[in-house]
Scaffold this active site. Structure first.
Site, PDB file in Angstrom:
ATOM      1  N   LYS A 243      -2.199  -3.620  -1.822  1.00 28.63           N
ATOM      2  CA  LYS A 243      -1.088  -2.717  -2.108  1.00 28.63           C
ATOM      3  C   LYS A 243      -0.326  -3.134  -3.367  1.00 28.63           C
ATOM      4  CE  LYS A 243       2.624  -1.421   0.637  1.00 28.63           C
ATOM      5  NZ  LYS A 243       3.412  -1.532   1.861  1.00 28.63           N
TER       6      LYS A 243
ATOM      7  N   LYS B 272       6.344 -15.190   6.750  1.00 24.99           N
ATOM      8  CA  LYS B 272       7.399 -15.705   5.870  1.00 24.99           C
ATOM      9  C   LYS B 272       7.628 -17.198   6.070  1.00 24.99           C
ATOM     10  CE  LYS B 272       9.817 -11.548   4.526  1.00 24.99           C
ATOM     11  NZ  LYS B 272      11.067 -10.772   4.521  1.00 24.99           N
TER      12      LYS B 272
ATOM     13  N   LYS C  81       6.063  -5.436  -5.353  1.00 26.43           N
ATOM     14  CA  LYS C  81       7.064  -5.770  -6.364  1.00 26.43           C
ATOM     15  C   LYS C  81       7.057  -7.246  -6.727  1.00 26.43           C
ATOM     16  CE  LYS C  81      10.830  -5.043  -2.992  1.00 26.43           C
ATOM     17  NZ  LYS C  81      12.055  -4.316  -2.759  1.00 26.43           N
TER      18      LYS C  81
END
Ligand code: TRP
Length: 332
Positions: free
Chosen positions: A197, A115, A200
């Site tokens: 994967k 991150k 979202k």
């Protein structure tokens, strides 16, 4: 608390719409856990602000996600499903645990490193201490099992280390949690890049199906799903392929085995199959979407449910927090 059943704690962040991957890989499991375990679920909104949010969207996402989980089958009369920021014990214990967590440990967290790269303009301290807040979430309920994806496993390991450290200084206080990766639960891949994967936050709008997508969009996305140049609906055990992903999805939403799916579509091409997968997903999501609309039109009901859960969560967690404070030596 009911001593007979193991305690499951899990949380998700209200940071965007849920995908079919979230549903089949995680949410569906939550629903099944409710009969077997004592379930404590939360919307981890304190974690969400470690990445800058637009206030209106964040607010809307939180309410919608609460309604969506109920629509998926989280039963507020069986499980405690609360909103993390409503229960002050979480930030309080997180602070205390910060003082029992080493700088070096947090620096080694892969999610922090990832991150920090992704949000290099805002590497805030909350992002760094995110895992000690997560440890507080878990330890406040003496949770035994934490169903999480691979990406959160390291945080659960750290939670164990922190709990163990605290217990060894002050005597038995916290239950040591274990991560729990349920066997059932399909791993749904991107419809456009089947080796990664379904996410979202994918930039490609065709890559992910969202639980609240309109039927016509779901159909379009499946029709455009990337497949190989074969045409037979057969599971490829050697390679990860688009067709495997579609077979997995179809099998998960219809509860048919891979063999049954292969038989059903023998001699029919990818085109027919894609339409059938889309249709099956649309049918699976229809009742969820209907329920969602019902809940969203009754905000008072939603409020009543989360307030009740907030209160239960506070009652359970205050006991643990008070014990911690006493042991540390605070005047209480
Ligand atoms: N960090 C988790 C995620 O983003 C959400 C979360 C917060 C969580 N607190 C938790 C998950 C405690 C399990 C247990 O996926």
């Amino acid at each position: 608390m009911d001593k007979g059943k193991k305690v499951i704690f899990s949380a998700v962040q209200p940071s965007g719409a849920l995908t079919l991957g979230n549903y089949l890989g995680a949410v569906k499991n939550w629903i099944d856990f409710q009969d077997k375990y004592k379930c404590i679920f939360a919307l981890a909104d304190l974690h969400t602000i470690t990445v800058r949010q637009n206030p209106e969207e964040f607010h809307k996402n939180t309410i919608e996600l609460y309604a969506l989980f109920l629509a998926c089958g989280v039963d507020p009369d069986k499980s405690t499903f609360f909103i993390q920021s409503h229960v002050h014990t979480h930030s309080e214990l997180a602070w205390i645990l910060n003082c029992y967590t080493q700088f070096g440990e947090l620096s080694r967290m892969t999610q922090f490193k990832d991150k920090s790269r992704k949000y290099s303009g805002n590497i805030n301290v909350g992002l760094f201490t995110y895992p000690s807040l997560m440890a507080a979430d878990i330890l406040l309920y003496n949770a035994d099992l934490i169903p999480v994806g691979e990406d959160q496993r390291q945080h659960v390991e750290l939670t164990r280390d922190i709990a163990q450290r605290f217990n060894s200084i002050y005597g038995q206080t916290f239950t040591l949690p274990e991560s729990f990766i349920p066997k059932a639960g399909a791993r749904v891949m991107s419809l456009q890049k089947p080796d990664s994967k379904m996410s979202k936050s994918d930039e490609n709008a065709n890559a992910s199906v969202f639980l609240l997508d309109r039927p016509e969009d779901i159909l379009k996305k499946f029709k455009r799903a990337v497949t190989d140049s074969n045409s037979e609906v057969r599971f490829n055990h050697e390679q990860k392929t688009g067709i495997n992903n579609l077979i997995n999805i179809y099998s998960a939403v219809t509860d048919k085995t891979i063999d049954e799916v292969e038989k059903e579509f023998e001699g029919r091409g990818y085109g027919t199959f894609k339409t059938s997968v889309a249709q099956a997903v649309i049918e699976k999501l229809r009742p969820i979407q209907d329920e969602f609309k019902k809940y969203m039109s009754d905000i008072v009901y939603l409020e009543e449910k989360y307030k009740k859960a907030d209160k239960t969560a506070l009652e359970i967690s205050e006991e643990v927090l008070n014990e911690v404070k006493k042991k540390v030596g605070f005047v209480i």
